[in-house]
Design an enzyme around this catalytic site. Sequence first.
Site, short mmCIF file in Angstrom:
data_model
loop_
_atom_site.label_atom_id
_atom_site.label_comp_id
_atom_site.label_asym_id
_atom_site.label_seq_id
_atom_site.Cartn_x
_atom_site.Cartn_y
_atom_site.Cartn_z
N ARG A 129 -8.76 -0.01 3.91
CA ARG A 129 -7.92 1.09 3.53
C ARG A 129 -6.47 0.51 3.12
O ARG A 129 -6.08 1.01 2.32
CB ARG A 129 -7.77 2.35 4.27
CG ARG A 129 -9.09 3.34 4.42
CD ARG A 129 -8.67 4.56 5.10
NE ARG A 129 -7.57 5.20 4.42
CZ ARG A 129 -6.40 5.41 5.04
NH1 ARG A 129 -6.52 5.56 6.42
NH2 ARG A 129 -5.49 6.11 4.43
N ARG A 133 0.10 15.65 11.49
CA ARG A 133 0.60 15.73 10.01
C ARG A 133 0.61 16.63 9.03
O ARG A 133 -0.08 16.89 8.03
CB ARG A 133 0.02 14.57 9.13
CG ARG A 133 0.16 13.07 10.06
CD ARG A 133 0.16 11.71 9.29
NE ARG A 133 -1.20 11.42 8.75
CZ ARG A 133 -1.88 10.40 8.30
NH1 ARG A 133 -1.04 9.61 8.03
NH2 ARG A 133 -2.94 10.29 7.83
N ASP A 172 3.47 2.07 11.96
CA ASP A 172 2.38 1.39 11.37
C ASP A 172 2.37 0.07 12.15
O ASP A 172 1.13 -0.60 11.94
CB ASP A 172 2.56 1.44 9.97
CG ASP A 172 2.13 2.52 9.21
OD1 ASP A 172 1.68 3.41 9.94
OD2 ASP A 172 2.35 2.53 7.99
N LYS A 206 0.92 -1.18 -0.02
CA LYS A 206 0.03 -0.07 0.04
C LYS A 206 0.98 1.24 0.12
O LYS A 206 0.82 2.19 -0.85
CB LYS A 206 -0.95 -0.08 1.30
CG LYS A 206 -1.63 1.35 1.54
CD LYS A 206 -2.29 1.26 2.85
CE LYS A 206 -2.92 2.76 3.26
NZ LYS A 206 -1.79 3.60 3.68
#
Length: 420
Positions: A398, A123, A306, A24
């Site tokens: 996602r 961010r 992550d 991804k």
Amino acid sequence: MHVRYIEIAGGKPLRGRITIQGSKNAVLPILTSCLLGEGICQIDNCPRISDVTVTLRLLEAAGCKVIQEGRTVWIDTSDVCRSRIPSEEASHIRSSVLFLGALIGRCRQASLPMPGGCAIGIRPVDLHMKALTALGVRFEGEDDLTADGNMLHGADIHFSYPSVGATENSILAAVLAPGRTRITGAAREPEIMELCRFLRLRGADIRNDGQGTIVIDGVSSLKPAYYRMQADRIVTGTYLIAAAAAGGDVQIANFPTYGLELPLQILKETGARIEQKEESCRVISSQSPKAIPYLETAPYPGFPTDLQSPMLALLAGAEGVSCVRETIFENRFRVVSELRKMGADIEVQGDRVIIKGKEKLTGSQVDTPDLRGGAALVTAGLCASGLTRIGQIEYIERGYEDICRDLRMLGGDLVVAEGQ
């Protein structure tokens, strides 16, 4: 109103062999970079996830012709005619900000809304704008990202923080900019290397030393190319962590070339046995995991943010007390409240959490707070006694093609269901 959720009957070890979807975090900038030049690019092993779907819609909005068959995508950029990206689509994913560099490179102008994505932190885009300004780009307005790149040129760029997105945007804008661009303090993630590899196949003049310095000599045009995506290292890490947490014996058939060195070392410290070969990796866990006294996230080659949330799920069932510090995103601990519903003993202390491991979590009804938090809840559900029901699974989709399908192949008891 029907709602979709994942239901997990926990307590079963994971066993078997699995092949991992394409990356991804690498495919999104690569798809966007197809804008740089005319012709048809073919991307193989493209993951079938919602973030890819949105990116392809944004490419179509710019005038590209897109064909998708299974995990193969063809993108014809011969007739790119629009430099404005619609806000409705772009606001759904953070990576829409990469259209800034790509459209500036192709059209010398760009206009798009502030990017969206998971609510895991502020961010800001200031690093993106600062780098592009150094390349001669002028920004207008305050409510969106409207840029004029008619004076685009090579430049020296130094990042005070190795932002992945800002590094990618700089590369995208620089490959067609006249002159030499030298980026220092650049992000070193494997996904950056993969973007550079794809652009070199198309004729870009890029030298990346892998240590934070990237030198680009601008070229006049790029040609089409065929590219096959590598396996997703975060999905790989998620499934390895799930196997170590739930117990069992899992083999990854197409193990990523690099990018998981530290997570594998951490899993060994929890007591898992790791057997790594050139193109595969096996994790064997026959006992309760051990606590990790201290672990912190950091830009590559540090521990990836992550994978922090899935590690919380593992450590919630480990023997002893663990401490995890998050240094990348200030809202990465949103999953903690959901893990507590399952009996986890986790206390948030500023930018770190203290986890007192328990022998067993208990199935409960929880909601996905963000993409990686959802993966953590699936991991916790696999380890818990009883049934776990996870809502808001669109976040998980996602980044994971079909997490239930994958884990069922390894013996997990979980399904996507619908209810009121």
